[in-house]
Design a protein around this motif. Sequence first.
Motif, mmCIF file in Angstrom:
data_model
loop_
_atom_site.group_PDB
_atom_site.id
_atom_site.type_symbol
_atom_site.label_atom_id
_atom_site.label_comp_id
_atom_site.label_asym_id
_atom_site.label_seq_id
_atom_site.Cartn_x
_atom_site.Cartn_y
_atom_site.Cartn_z
ATOM 1 N N UNK A 94 18.569 -32.763 42.005
ATOM 2 C CA UNK A 94 18.366 -31.323 41.894
ATOM 3 C C UNK A 94 16.886 -30.975 41.810
ATOM 4 N N UNK A 95 16.139 -31.735 41.024
ATOM 5 C CA UNK A 95 14.703 -31.491 40.917
ATOM 6 C C UNK A 95 14.004 -31.712 42.260
ATOM 7 N N UNK A 96 14.439 -32.715 42.993
ATOM 8 C CA UNK A 96 13.850 -32.985 44.299
ATOM 9 C C UNK A 96 14.001 -31.784 45.228
ATOM 10 N N UNK A 97 15.214 -31.232 45.284
ATOM 11 C CA UNK A 97 15.466 -30.095 46.165
ATOM 12 C C UNK A 97 14.602 -28.894 45.783
ATOM 13 N N UNK A 98 14.520 -28.593 44.492
ATOM 14 C CA UNK A 98 13.738 -27.438 44.058
ATOM 15 C C UNK A 98 12.230 -27.686 44.218
ATOM 16 N N UNK A 99 11.787 -28.898 43.976
ATOM 17 C CA UNK A 99 10.372 -29.207 44.176
ATOM 18 C C UNK A 99 9.977 -28.974 45.633
ATOM 19 N N UNK A 100 10.760 -29.483 46.562
ATOM 20 C CA UNK A 100 10.444 -29.328 47.985
ATOM 21 C C UNK A 100 10.439 -27.853 48.373
ATOM 22 N N UNK A 101 11.438 -27.103 47.911
ATOM 23 C CA UNK A 101 11.515 -25.680 48.229
ATOM 24 C C UNK A 101 10.303 -24.932 47.702
ATOM 25 N N UNK A 102 9.969 -25.138 46.443
ATOM 26 C CA UNK A 102 8.874 -24.386 45.844
ATOM 27 C C UNK A 102 7.514 -24.836 46.375
ATOM 28 N N UNK A 103 7.365 -26.096 46.740
ATOM 29 C CA UNK A 103 6.126 -26.536 47.372
ATOM 30 C C UNK A 103 5.909 -25.793 48.692
ATOM 31 N N UNK A 104 6.957 -25.664 49.483
ATOM 32 C CA UNK A 104 6.846 -24.947 50.757
ATOM 33 C C UNK A 104 6.509 -23.476 50.533
ATOM 34 N N UNK A 105 7.189 -22.850 49.581
ATOM 35 C CA UNK A 105 6.932 -21.437 49.302
ATOM 36 C C UNK A 105 5.532 -21.224 48.744
ATOM 37 N N UNK A 106 5.104 -22.101 47.857
ATOM 38 C CA UNK A 106 3.769 -21.960 47.283
ATOM 39 C C UNK A 106 2.674 -22.135 48.312
ATOM 40 N N UNK A 107 2.804 -23.148 49.174
ATOM 41 C CA UNK A 107 1.816 -23.349 50.221
ATOM 42 C C UNK A 107 1.748 -22.166 51.169
ATOM 43 N N UNK A 108 2.912 -21.639 51.535
ATOM 44 C CA UNK A 108 2.960 -20.478 52.430
ATOM 45 C C UNK A 108 2.306 -19.264 51.790
ATOM 46 N N UNK A 109 2.580 -19.033 50.515
ATOM 47 C CA UNK A 109 1.965 -17.898 49.817
ATOM 48 C C UNK A 109 0.446 -18.055 49.774
ATOM 49 N N UNK A 110 -0.043 -19.264 49.527
ATOM 50 C CA UNK A 110 -1.482 -19.484 49.502
ATOM 51 C C UNK A 110 -2.130 -19.156 50.830
ATOM 52 N N UNK A 111 -1.528 -19.595 51.928
ATOM 53 C CA UNK A 111 -2.072 -19.301 53.265
ATOM 54 C C UNK A 111 -2.051 -17.800 53.527
ATOM 55 N N UNK A 112 -0.966 -17.136 53.150
ATOM 56 C CA UNK A 112 -0.870 -15.692 53.380
ATOM 57 C C UNK A 112 -1.925 -14.923 52.585
ATOM 58 N N UNK A 113 -2.224 -15.378 51.379
ATOM 59 C CA UNK A 113 -3.255 -14.705 50.579
ATOM 60 C C UNK A 113 -4.638 -14.850 51.218
#
Length: 274
Positions: A94-113
């Motif tokens: 479960x932690x693996x799935x959420x880590x991967x999801x949030x890493x992708x979302x966080x990286x995308x948000x950083x690029x958008x900013x």
Amino acid sequence: MNTLKQHWPEYLMEAALLGLFMISAGVFTVIFEHLNSPIHQAIANADLRRFLIGVAMGMTAIALVYSPWGKQSGAHMNPAVTLTFYRLGKVKRQDTAFYVLFQCLGGLLGVCLVALAFRNGFTQPPINYIVTIPGAMGWIAALLGEFVIAFIMMLTVLLTSNHKKLSRYTGIFAGCLVMLYVFLEAPLSGFGMNPARSFASAFPAQVWTAFPLYIFAPLIGMFSASELYLSVFGQRAVKCAKLNHHTHKRCIFRCNYNQEGEVDLSDRLSLPKP
């Protein structure tokens, strides 16, 4: 959902850490590579500019690993790292799935900013969202480059984080490798080594050139390094999935790290094994 309720701080920390790394990468690339930048104009040598970007990114990585958030989440910042530790039995499914999801979302948000801040200066060539695409030597060289740098990174992390005297310096070793990779390997592949980092640039830019390469080469490289480590040292040698365990912040992983025999920081949940 029990895991999400208990471990959401670590998930948000992972998102923030990769987001901050992408912001740093974007800002320093604009500073050194935008044609109208005074620093770009003052430093005519492209290799020197890339070296300085590498230094900035290496220092950013070190700062994030040793930050309070990095100490708590483990500072993976990379789905390939998380999936490798899952393969090693240190991260729950479960932690693996959420880590991967949030890493992708966080990286995308950083690029958008960064795109909002610099607009065309970041979104247009020569920067173009700092997308990872094969260099002049083609996709085969990029594939080999991504595999090699991922292999060396994971092997270094495993060798240092599980070594009694070197464990506190794992983040420094990793940051130094980031610096070298930006300088030496980026001309081959753009220096991905991180599926979430490559996705974060490819999605807003809509540039998917050789994108599967940036998903599978880092994974195969890190998995191969873990197999080599296991074949030499065995499963019991892998203590935890944190890059820096010299902290009294909680650990949500399957952890065998007992700091100086005094405290057990692992968060033992009664969750099914993968």
